[in-house]
Design a protein around this motif. Sequence first.
Motif, mmCIF file in Angstrom:
data_model
loop_
_atom_site.group_PDB
_atom_site.id
_atom_site.type_symbol
_atom_site.label_atom_id
_atom_site.label_comp_id
_atom_site.label_asym_id
_atom_site.label_seq_id
_atom_site.Cartn_x
_atom_site.Cartn_y
_atom_site.Cartn_z
ATOM 1 N N ILE A 26 -1.785 19.541 -0.598
ATOM 2 C CA ILE A 26 -2.539 20.148 -1.706
ATOM 3 C C ILE A 26 -3.872 20.713 -1.220
ATOM 4 O O ILE A 26 -4.667 21.180 -2.003
ATOM 5 N N THR A 27 -4.097 20.656 0.099
ATOM 6 C CA THR A 27 -5.338 21.222 0.625
ATOM 7 C C THR A 27 -5.135 22.708 0.891
ATOM 8 O O THR A 27 -4.080 23.112 1.359
ATOM 9 N N ALA A 28 -6.164 23.486 0.590
ATOM 10 C CA ALA A 28 -6.060 24.934 0.808
ATOM 11 C C ALA A 28 -5.833 25.213 2.291
ATOM 12 O O ALA A 28 -6.426 24.569 3.154
ATOM 13 N N VAL B 199 8.295 13.777 2.322
ATOM 14 C CA VAL B 199 8.353 12.317 2.170
ATOM 15 C C VAL B 199 8.505 11.955 0.701
ATOM 16 O O VAL B 199 9.340 11.135 0.333
ATOM 17 N N LEU B 200 7.708 12.597 -0.132
ATOM 18 C CA LEU B 200 7.724 12.262 -1.553
ATOM 19 C C LEU B 200 9.099 12.506 -2.168
ATOM 20 O O LEU B 200 9.640 11.672 -2.893
ATOM 21 N N THR C 125 -0.160 8.978 -1.177
ATOM 22 C CA THR C 125 -1.286 9.873 -1.426
ATOM 23 C C THR C 125 -1.789 10.488 -0.123
ATOM 24 O O THR C 125 -2.011 11.689 -0.026
ATOM 25 N N ALA C 126 -1.931 9.623 0.889
ATOM 26 C CA ALA C 126 -2.468 10.096 2.159
ATOM 27 C C ALA C 126 -1.587 11.188 2.751
ATOM 28 O O ALA C 126 -2.076 12.216 3.213
ATOM 29 N N GLY D 94 0.803 -1.220 0.000
ATOM 30 C CA GLY D 94 0.000 0.000 0.000
ATOM 31 C C GLY D 94 0.838 1.273 0.000
ATOM 32 O O GLY D 94 0.431 2.290 0.551
ATOM 33 N N GLU D 95 1.996 1.225 -0.611
ATOM 34 C CA GLU D 95 2.865 2.401 -0.662
ATOM 35 C C GLU D 95 2.156 3.577 -1.335
ATOM 36 O O GLU D 95 2.226 4.708 -0.872
#
Lengths: 299, 417
Positions: free
Chosen positions: A125-127, A180-181, A118-119, A112-113
């Motif tokens: 990316i949230t305002a 992390v990315l 994504t999580a 589930g990487e």
Amino acid sequence: MSREKLTKLKNWYAKESTMGWVFILPLLLYFIVFQLAPMLLSFGISFTSWNLRSPAEFVGFENYKNLLFDSVNYPDFWPSLWITLKYIVFSLPGGIFIALVLAAMLNANVKGEGFFKTAYYIPNITAMVAVAAMWIFLLDPKYGLVSQLFDIDQSWLGSKSTALPTLGIMAIWSALGYNVLILLTTMKGIPDELYESATIDGANAWQKFTKVTLPMIQPTIFFLIVTGLIAAFQVFDQMYLMTGGGPDGATQTYMLSLYNHAFRYFEMGTASAMSYILLIIILIITWVNFKFIPQRFDD
Amino acid sequence: MKKQYLFSIILVLVLVLITACSSSENSSSKSSAGGDTKDASLDFWVYEPESIEGKNKLKDLAKKYEEETGTEIKLTFIPKDDFNTKLNGTIAVGNNPDISYLDQPLVPQFAKDGVLLNVDQYVEGENGINRDDYFDGAFNSVIVDEKLYGLPLNQSTVVLFYNKDLVEDPPETFEEWIDMAKEVYQKGEIAAFEGIGDGGYAAWLYPALVHSAGGSMVNDDETKATFGEGKALEAAKLLDELLKYSDQSVRDTQNAFGNGLIATKISGAWDIDNYKNNFSDLDFGVSLIPYKEGEKSHSNLGGDDIVIYENTEYPDASWDFIKYLTNDENAITMSEITGNFPVNVNAAADSRYKEDENLSVFSKQIETAVARPRITEWLKINDEVVGSSLDKVIISGEDPVKVMKKAQEDANVIMSK
């Protein structure tokens, strides 16, 4: 148009560099009109007294001098700089460390990487307004999840000792996905041969991490530190949205104070001078970074 | 290769289009020169009303005026938070509206910078106004150095809100308030007083207590700060005392008053609808701000003015329009749109303000409300001196008398500049 001229034009047009310029033209124009020009203009403005309404008046180094030495008329300057530094200490090292740990865990071919990536990236990316609203809700002194979890009534954003660390933790959380990315991508790029030969030499997992992974991602860590520092010096939205600089000025960061000078008191000269002082500070700190933090692994 | 051609042609076209659009816009604006005629066109900037009904009411008012006079009104709605920034930006490039709302404390600054039209010439004339039709406090907010720079638009004040389940009779004096606080306080559960917020907002509410203590923020000719001396200090002491019976964790809980955790708070008329609509369990009342024994209840005065800009092409039409907005009839509508109170004495005499049990308290409080000092630097003193000093008392628990004395000295340094 003569044939000769046409060929000339064609040749000019076909040159790679011409196409290159054409492609970057929109961004270049944007940069010059909306970034470079305002930057140069504000340098000029920093030597004036200007409230946008009456003509600007040249005052020399007065704005700089007042900011640095006049603590009655400009009481926020030094405290806000100090608060920004504290905020950096709360948010930056911890943020990179946690990101490093998470990236290393994700790099171990966990199931589930994709989901985790994504999580972790969603906060990024949230305002900020939505993030702030959610955290205000979580941090409610009586009914918020955090207070319920620790079973104490604590005004996290309202008391002087906890407000800034709380915002620091929030910043770690929202920057985590990005860090992390970037780290994970670099880790994926490390050639397998290095790990293989380490295994042959009898290295255990910890040794592989410290002797292979860490040295190989050092440039990336350096990149995150430099960009993170620059961003942290300019931190603004969280404070503007969640605390407005309070309680008792505990979260009055440099940029928030600059904003107040520019758009609440309309002291454009002072605000411009503040932004140039910040530029100098960031330049010095970045230079120190380049000088003293290892950028790559050298044997 | 072909693709590249196509791409760059499109790119060039787009760029040409962009520049063409922007230049045509420039040339069309304000090209209609000429005197003050029936076909005047007025740019009017207003705060974006909070409800769609408010927006429609404003549009209707403008439309009615257009039909009556033939003057064109171009309404621009701007969210309140962005309003001053946008306004200053347009003034800097000379592209400002003809008429706009303006927050009271900004009027002295704008007037001194010479961007506002002095309207004294109109007051006496044929199309003049009767000075006595307007409330003093509000009217004074458009006077700078004895010159008139527009008309008041609306006014607001704050009163004491109390939770009827916790407090039977609202306190009338500081002393009663403190006794009430001791009685109602429950550690970690019930706070006696909500506090007055922090920073600039606290500094805006605080004068209500200072004046009710018999003190003042500045001296009569507005040359010296006086909020850190004599009777004014009683306000700081009161605040300090009340907060002893008001735990921060309770006060900072969201909607604490609405959820019945707080006995008293100071707020404006906007909270009446808020509590009525959103907190049906709450049984609340309003009453006058308590006063120090032997003094009188006072409150602060806020609100907006409506001003004309010096560079307007149509000064006469502009004056006629702002007069129209503040006349007996329209003043009520304007105060409804902005959620405040009418500045017009006849409009305020309307039954809706006299008979409603809550609004009538506000109407009474406004009579003794004191306007902000009309000092150019006041906004800055408000935030950076009064506000940050109150933070020290409210949040950091420093000695109120010492802090406010020091604040007064700092304010005087800034004012003497």
